[in-house]
Design a protein around this motif. Sequence first.
Motif, PDB file in Angstrom:
ATOM      1  N   LEU A 144       0.832  -1.205   0.000  1.00  0.00           N
ATOM      2  CA  LEU A 144       0.000   0.000   0.000  1.00  0.00           C
ATOM      3  C   LEU A 144       0.864   1.252   0.000  1.00  0.00           C
ATOM      4  CD1 LEU A 144      -2.597   1.674   0.342  1.00  0.00           C
ATOM      5  CD2 LEU A 144      -2.443   1.204   2.808  1.00  0.00           C
ATOM      6  N   TYR A 145       1.874   1.285   0.858  1.00  0.00           N
ATOM      7  CA  TYR A 145       2.718   2.474   0.962  1.00  0.00           C
ATOM      8  C   TYR A 145       3.503   2.719  -0.332  1.00  0.00           C
ATOM      9  CZ  TYR A 145       1.819   2.167   6.013  1.00  0.00           C
ATOM     10  OH  TYR A 145       1.228   2.116   7.248  1.00  0.00           O
ATOM     11  N   THR A 146       3.928   1.640  -0.997  1.00  0.00           N
ATOM     12  CA  THR A 146       4.643   1.793  -2.268  1.00  0.00           C
ATOM     13  C   THR A 146       3.748   2.429  -3.325  1.00  0.00           C
ATOM     14  OG1 THR A 146       6.074  -0.104  -1.792  1.00  0.00           O
ATOM     15  CG2 THR A 146       5.848   0.556  -4.104  1.00  0.00           C
ATOM     16  N   ILE A 147       2.502   1.976  -3.394  1.00  0.00           N
ATOM     17  CA  ILE A 147       1.559   2.550  -4.359  1.00  0.00           C
ATOM     18  C   ILE A 147       1.324   4.026  -4.065  1.00  0.00           C
ATOM     19  CG2 ILE A 147      -0.827   2.468  -5.191  1.00  0.00           C
ATOM     20  CD1 ILE A 147      -0.757  -0.563  -4.688  1.00  0.00           C
ATOM     21  N   VAL A 148       1.128   4.352  -2.798  1.00  0.00           N
ATOM     22  CA  VAL A 148       0.861   5.742  -2.423  1.00  0.00           C
ATOM     23  C   VAL A 148       2.073   6.623  -2.726  1.00  0.00           C
ATOM     24  CG1 VAL A 148       0.389   7.291  -0.488  1.00  0.00           C
ATOM     25  CG2 VAL A 148      -0.844   5.125  -0.685  1.00  0.00           C
ATOM     26  N   ASP A 149       3.271   6.141  -2.413  1.00  0.00           N
ATOM     27  CA  ASP A 149       4.477   6.946  -2.597  1.00  0.00           C
ATOM     28  C   ASP A 149       4.870   7.113  -4.062  1.00  0.00           C
ATOM     29  OD1 ASP A 149       5.152   7.832  -0.093  1.00  0.00           O
ATOM     30  OD2 ASP A 149       6.380   6.093   0.408  1.00  0.00           O
ATOM     31  N   HIS A 150       4.702   6.065  -4.887  1.00  0.00           N
ATOM     32  CA  HIS A 150       5.279   6.062  -6.229  1.00  0.00           C
ATOM     33  C   HIS A 150       4.272   6.215  -7.362  1.00  0.00           C
ATOM     34  CE1 HIS A 150       9.357   4.948  -4.908  1.00  0.00           C
ATOM     35  NE2 HIS A 150       8.746   4.227  -3.997  1.00  0.00           N
ATOM     36  N   ILE A 160      -6.313   9.491  -0.078  1.00  0.00           N
ATOM     37  CA  ILE A 160      -5.951   8.295   0.692  1.00  0.00           C
ATOM     38  C   ILE A 160      -5.145   8.654   1.930  1.00  0.00           C
ATOM     39  CG2 ILE A 160      -4.597   6.149   0.629  1.00  0.00           C
ATOM     40  CD1 ILE A 160      -5.443   5.750  -2.216  1.00  0.00           C
ATOM     41  N   GLY A 161      -4.343   9.669   1.836  1.00  0.00           N
ATOM     42  CA  GLY A 161      -3.507  10.074   2.968  1.00  0.00           C
ATOM     43  C   GLY A 161      -2.051   9.743   2.718  1.00  0.00           C
ATOM     44  N   SER A 162      -1.173  10.423   3.406  1.00  0.00           N
ATOM     45  CA  SER A 162       0.263  10.221   3.242  1.00  0.00           C
ATOM     46  C   SER A 162       0.721   9.016   4.045  1.00  0.00           C
ATOM     47  CB  SER A 162       1.027  11.473   3.692  1.00  0.00           C
ATOM     48  OG  SER A 162       0.732  11.761   5.046  1.00  0.00           O
ATOM     49  N   VAL A 163       1.849   8.474   3.631  1.00  0.00           N
ATOM     50  CA  VAL A 163       2.420   7.321   4.331  1.00  0.00           C
ATOM     51  C   VAL A 163       2.896   7.758   5.708  1.00  0.00           C
ATOM     52  CG1 VAL A 163       4.323   5.659   4.307  1.00  0.00           C
ATOM     53  CG2 VAL A 163       3.089   6.190   2.198  1.00  0.00           C
ATOM     54  N   PRO A 164       2.529   7.027   6.752  1.00  0.00           N
ATOM     55  CA  PRO A 164       2.918   7.435   8.111  1.00  0.00           C
ATOM     56  C   PRO A 164       4.427   7.418   8.298  1.00  0.00           C
ATOM     57  CG  PRO A 164       1.183   5.778   8.173  1.00  0.00           C
ATOM     58  CD  PRO A 164       1.668   5.846   6.758  1.00  0.00           C
ATOM     59  N   ASN A 165       4.890   8.380   9.079  1.00  0.00           N
ATOM     60  CA  ASN A 165       6.294   8.414   9.464  1.00  0.00           C
ATOM     61  C   ASN A 165       6.512   7.396  10.567  1.00  0.00           C
ATOM     62  OD1 ASN A 165       8.841   9.040  10.503  1.00  0.00           O
ATOM     63  ND2 ASN A 165       8.607  11.224  10.098  1.00  0.00           N
ATOM     64  N   CYS A 217      -4.042   5.679   5.208  1.00  0.00           N
ATOM     65  CA  CYS A 217      -2.786   4.967   5.468  1.00  0.00           C
ATOM     66  C   CYS A 217      -2.539   4.884   6.975  1.00  0.00           C
ATOM     67  CB  CYS A 217      -1.622   5.679   4.782  1.00  0.00           C
ATOM     68  SG  CYS A 217      -1.596   5.529   2.990  1.00  0.00           S
ATOM     69  N   ARG A 218      -2.807   5.982   7.659  1.00  0.00           N
ATOM     70  CA  ARG A 218      -2.671   5.982   9.116  1.00  0.00           C
ATOM     71  C   ARG A 218      -3.681   5.029   9.746  1.00  0.00           C
ATOM     72  NH1 ARG A 218      -1.467  10.390  12.485  1.00  0.00           N
ATOM     73  NH2 ARG A 218      -0.281  11.260  10.741  1.00  0.00           N
ATOM     74  N   ALA A 219      -4.869   4.934   9.163  1.00  0.00           N
ATOM     75  CA  ALA A 219      -5.882   4.022   9.694  1.00  0.00           C
ATOM     76  C   ALA A 219      -5.426   2.576   9.557  1.00  0.00           C
ATOM     77  CB  ALA A 219      -7.210   4.233   8.970  1.00  0.00           C
TER      78      ALA A 219
END
Length: 524
Positions: A144-150, A160-165, A217-219
């Motif tokens: 999921l985070y890869t899709i959101v980031d790239h 969707i929201g940013s990837v959590p730190n 993403c945070r959820a």
Amino acid sequence: MRVEKPRQRASKSNSRASSRATSNLASSPLEPIYRSRTSRSRSSSSFVPYSPVATPYARVWACMEDGDPGPGHVSSESVVMNLNKSYKAYFKNLKEPSDKSFEPEKCPVVEMEYPNTGATEKFLLLAPKDKDHYNPIMDLEKTLYTIVDHYLTPSQRELIGSVPNELLTEAVSPPPSPSPSPPNSRISNSSSRSSSMSSLTSLESSSDNSRPRVNYCRAVQRAINTKDGPLLVRTLDVINTILRSFKYPKLPSDIFEPAPPNALKQAVETWGSLPPKRCVGPNIARLRDYKAFSSNVYGELNPNLVEEIVSTTKLKEGSLFMDLGSGVGNVVVQAALQTGCKSFGVELSEGPAQVARVMKEQFKIRCRMWGVACGEIELEEGDMLESKRVAELIPQADVVLVDNKVFEEKLNEALRPKFLDLKEGAIVISLKPFVSSLNGLNARVTERNVDDISAIFDVTERPYYPGSVSWGNGGGSYYLHRVDRVGYAEIRQKFENTTRGRRSAASAKYVPSRNTDESDWFGQ
């Protein structure tokens, strides 16, 4: 007198005089000859990147095919199902403790949309009993985070929201609320819980553009940290709905207008690279069948070191990369993905070679699912010394990798003559140097090593750091051997011009590469 004069000047502090003395000593019959100061350095203390002259090119990242994985796909679900006894329940229903729907026998599963058209994957919501085994929950989260980031534009990412730190407090010690708060929210936990859950519900039923800004993403991260199964399932349903809206946009009212493209697949053309996925885990038992303290011991370079090697050697589309002793094929696959080059690997041991074949096929499927094009990959099971394919390809190779950290010395010696067939400028990467103990990394030429095979190499030592290899936690060195016959020919000529050199040349014997004459060996 000409020999004595520089020696007298060398004792002075004048730098110019000292430089002249060094130059004269280099050509003296009493001293070994080193590569000229004006040429590329052989020093192990510094590295001058090799910069071949090449025409500009554009890396083609997007594949033309749809992403349907087909029946041959080894999905995350199938991997865990085949090893079901090695997994345990992880999630639960926080509101209904008696709910057993997340137990292993119920096979709790969720589906994730991938970027390419027709591409989805199912993940079983179970955790490995051994923390070192494949973790489908972690894989789902990172996917999921890869899709959101790239793959998402900034405006798409807002939905969707940013990837959590990972340094956020919630990632270490999650708050008691099982639901996320909107970004920058200052409301209390109780109001946040009701607001976020209503946002999830309203988004599922909403079809307009006035969607609430909830960081889903945070959820997902919160659901994993609190082991809240229902929250994870609901959140992923919302995320998949949003991703499908990007993949399958609404058709135009005019039937003669072309259908709008898949926005996620189009995004591939705009970014640089995507970390490769690895599939060694489920087949790890096949890698244990080797003879201890032999040249067949399994070990691999980790992706961070491979990325550095690929960047340093400037591999690109049109290049040929060879891995002699390719193991499970991770390096071969990563080079093809990262640069689009043609990659070839040969492996003697049956277990790793079998895993590599599975890796290759599954990698091609996953590339389609991600919408990414990669270079051609060829794998062979057999002896690198006897392989006809190795003999055919090595004259064309641009980079040859030999992970010879545990190779027996007789194997390293047997490999060295094969490098005589390499073209000018080709690079050999190894974990132990192929230069002999006579000439060392500085490759000085004496009467004993003037005809040594390794004299054609311009050798540089580079460090690797902890976490770069699979066989240890510490750092070490690897070596770049660049074929430089022209430079070697100049050094040999200087050596033969000396008294000792002429005497040595009269009795020197060497065997040039097969099917090449002496002039070809010197690059003339």
